[in-house]
Design a protein around this motif. Sequence first.
Motif, short mmCIF file in Angstrom:
data_model
loop_
_atom_site.label_atom_id
_atom_site.label_comp_id
_atom_site.label_asym_id
_atom_site.label_seq_id
_atom_site.Cartn_x
_atom_site.Cartn_y
_atom_site.Cartn_z
N LEU A 102 0.85 -1.19 0.00
CA LEU A 102 0.00 0.00 0.00
C LEU A 102 0.89 1.24 0.00
CD1 LEU A 102 -2.01 -1.90 2.46
CD2 LEU A 102 -3.32 -0.57 0.83
N TYR A 103 0.45 2.26 -0.73
CA TYR A 103 1.31 3.43 -0.94
C TYR A 103 0.48 4.70 -0.92
CZ TYR A 103 4.61 6.48 -3.53
OH TYR A 103 5.45 7.50 -3.94
N ASN A 104 0.86 5.64 -0.06
CA ASN A 104 0.30 6.99 -0.08
C ASN A 104 1.36 7.89 -0.72
OD1 ASN A 104 -0.27 9.75 0.67
ND2 ASN A 104 -1.74 8.96 2.17
N GLU A 105 1.10 8.28 -1.97
CA GLU A 105 2.10 9.02 -2.75
C GLU A 105 2.38 10.40 -2.14
OE1 GLU A 105 2.83 9.46 -7.49
OE2 GLU A 105 0.84 10.02 -6.77
N THR A 106 1.36 11.07 -1.64
CA THR A 106 1.53 12.40 -1.06
C THR A 106 2.37 12.34 0.22
OG1 THR A 106 -0.59 13.10 -1.98
CG2 THR A 106 0.31 14.43 -0.18
N LYS A 107 2.08 11.36 1.07
CA LYS A 107 2.82 11.22 2.33
C LYS A 107 4.15 10.49 2.17
CE LYS A 107 0.92 10.47 6.23
NZ LYS A 107 0.25 9.76 7.34
N LYS A 108 4.37 9.92 0.96
CA LYS A 108 5.58 9.13 0.69
C LYS A 108 5.74 7.99 1.71
CE LYS A 108 8.03 13.06 -1.36
NZ LYS A 108 9.22 13.93 -1.31
N TYR A 109 4.63 7.32 1.93
CA TYR A 109 4.59 6.25 2.93
C TYR A 109 4.23 4.93 2.24
CZ TYR A 109 3.50 4.00 7.44
OH TYR A 109 3.49 3.16 8.53
N VAL A 110 5.08 3.93 2.43
CA VAL A 110 4.88 2.60 1.83
C VAL A 110 4.71 1.59 2.97
CG1 VAL A 110 5.89 0.79 0.39
CG2 VAL A 110 6.27 3.18 -0.18
N SER A 111 3.79 0.66 2.78
CA SER A 111 3.49 -0.28 3.86
C SER A 111 3.06 -1.63 3.30
CB SER A 111 2.36 0.30 4.73
OG SER A 111 1.83 -0.67 5.60
N TYR A 112 3.46 -2.69 4.00
CA TYR A 112 2.82 -3.99 3.78
C TYR A 112 2.72 -4.69 5.13
CZ TYR A 112 7.57 -6.05 3.73
OH TYR A 112 8.85 -6.43 4.06
N SER A 113 1.67 -5.46 5.28
CA SER A 113 1.44 -6.19 6.53
C SER A 113 1.29 -7.67 6.25
CB SER A 113 0.18 -5.67 7.24
OG SER A 113 0.34 -4.33 7.65
N VAL A 114 1.63 -8.46 7.23
CA VAL A 114 1.45 -9.92 7.14
C VAL A 114 0.93 -10.41 8.48
CG1 VAL A 114 3.16 -10.38 5.35
CG2 VAL A 114 3.87 -10.31 7.72
N GLY A 115 0.24 -11.54 8.44
CA GLY A 115 -0.32 -12.08 9.67
C GLY A 115 -0.46 -13.58 9.62
N GLY A 116 -0.89 -14.13 10.72
CA GLY A 116 -1.10 -15.57 10.80
C GLY A 116 -2.10 -15.89 11.89
N ALA A 117 -2.71 -17.05 11.77
CA ALA A 117 -3.72 -17.48 12.74
C ALA A 117 -3.03 -18.07 13.96
CB ALA A 117 -4.66 -18.50 12.11
N ILE A 118 -3.41 -17.59 15.13
CA ILE A 118 -2.86 -18.10 16.38
C ILE A 118 -3.91 -19.00 17.04
CG2 ILE A 118 -1.79 -17.45 18.57
CD1 ILE A 118 -0.37 -16.41 15.99
N THR A 119 -3.50 -20.23 17.33
CA THR A 119 -4.35 -21.18 18.04
C THR A 119 -3.59 -21.72 19.24
OG1 THR A 119 -3.59 -23.17 16.88
CG2 THR A 119 -5.33 -21.88 15.81
N SER A 120 -4.23 -22.58 20.00
CA SER A 120 -3.58 -23.13 21.21
C SER A 120 -2.31 -23.90 20.87
CB SER A 120 -4.56 -24.04 21.96
OG SER A 120 -4.93 -25.13 21.15
#
Length: 441
Positions: A399-417
């Motif tokens: 994801l990219y906000n060109e005006t703010k010059k901010y780039v981001s990516y997120s990752v996740g995973g399922a947490i179980t017992s």
Amino acid sequence: MRTTFFHKTKSSKIFKNQILAWAQKFDDVVWLDSNNYEQNHSNYDAVLAVDAFTCIQTDFFNGFEKLKEYQTTVNDWIFGYLTYDLKNDVEVISSNNFDGLEFPDLYFFQPKKLFLFKDNQVEIQYLKGVEDNWEDDLKAIQNKNKCDLESFDCTQDEFRRKVSNNIKIKLRIHKDEYFEKINNMLAHIHRGDIYEANFCQEFYAEETVINPLETYNKLNAISNPPFAVFLKCNDKYLLSASPERYLKKDGGTIISQPIKGTAKRSNNFEEDNLLKSDLLKDEKERSENIMIVDLVRNDLSKTAIKGSVKVEELCKIYTFDQVHQMISTVTSKIEKTTHPVDVIKSTFPMGSMTGAPKISAMKIIEDLEETKRGLYSGAVGYFSPIGDFDFNVVIRSILYNETKKYVSYSVGGAITSKSNPLQEYEECLVKAKAMRTVLEH
């Protein structure tokens, strides 16, 4: 309202490259590409929608009702996105975490120009008033020269030479803090507050400029996923290599295909098959998937004709360029009088990105995560004039906000017992590999 034309392409691959380059001049762009991935429940190979005639942009408050009114009133093709934070419209939950991207919570537009790809034929639909321009547009698309397309037909090594972003990625949550948060979530599970929850972390870069189209092309070439998206909304961009469908409506049938369970790929054929086989037999991964299937069945039952919810596929392994994934397919039937937006609202956010029970999981997620998810783990897609729809899950995305010059990516995973914090952390790094490769090399 629309005039339809047809165009036969000599090469759909070249024409797809040309049309996406041509589309960059518009402020509103949604490009959906299946990358010729063989799958059930597919209508088009690719779709391009550009140039807003009307639009809706809103925060989460009464977001689904506003979308319902807009979709009903327009009664045409609309394309756009739902951010994860529309959960605040569905339940009494708030989002107070840091947001470096600042995407509106909901955005849809009615395109003046629409291109639907199937095999070597493109169906072109223009709104009345702009239909006289279609031949000029077609010429402009076909005249896109080699300079415009130099980043398309390349090997991965050539991509790295041509599109070298060389961006230094920062971690929002460092490794020790990640372990602490996972152990906190495990404590909730052991107390019985939740059975499973999807925990996400952000990787980001500030004061950074990227070329969105070249970055998308590189990410897509690495991953070749079935639910790829290039989305432009003025100065905000989504570059997505998503392998996951959230929800589709095809007539009276609703289809959900949650992903839970990931294994890395190997260049060695025998080892790769072993990794695939191990994923299929992995008790933890199967239990994750089955829990979410139960959640999806419950969500679909809210709008389903009684007795129509069915599990078509349970824990089936699908192979992609970067990873093997465990995917289930759940379907239901709805009455003709059921509004399509109500089906989405009753299942949102998707179970694969929340947990079970869903509301408790969302509250715990909000407390432990450091970043507002925004469009990450939301959905991008479209409604057709007859009320059908198809939406992906926004994962494996930049994801990219060109005006703010901010780039981001997120990752996740399922947490179980059964989760091991170190293994969960390593799985996140596997999921992040394509985005990191694109941005750092």
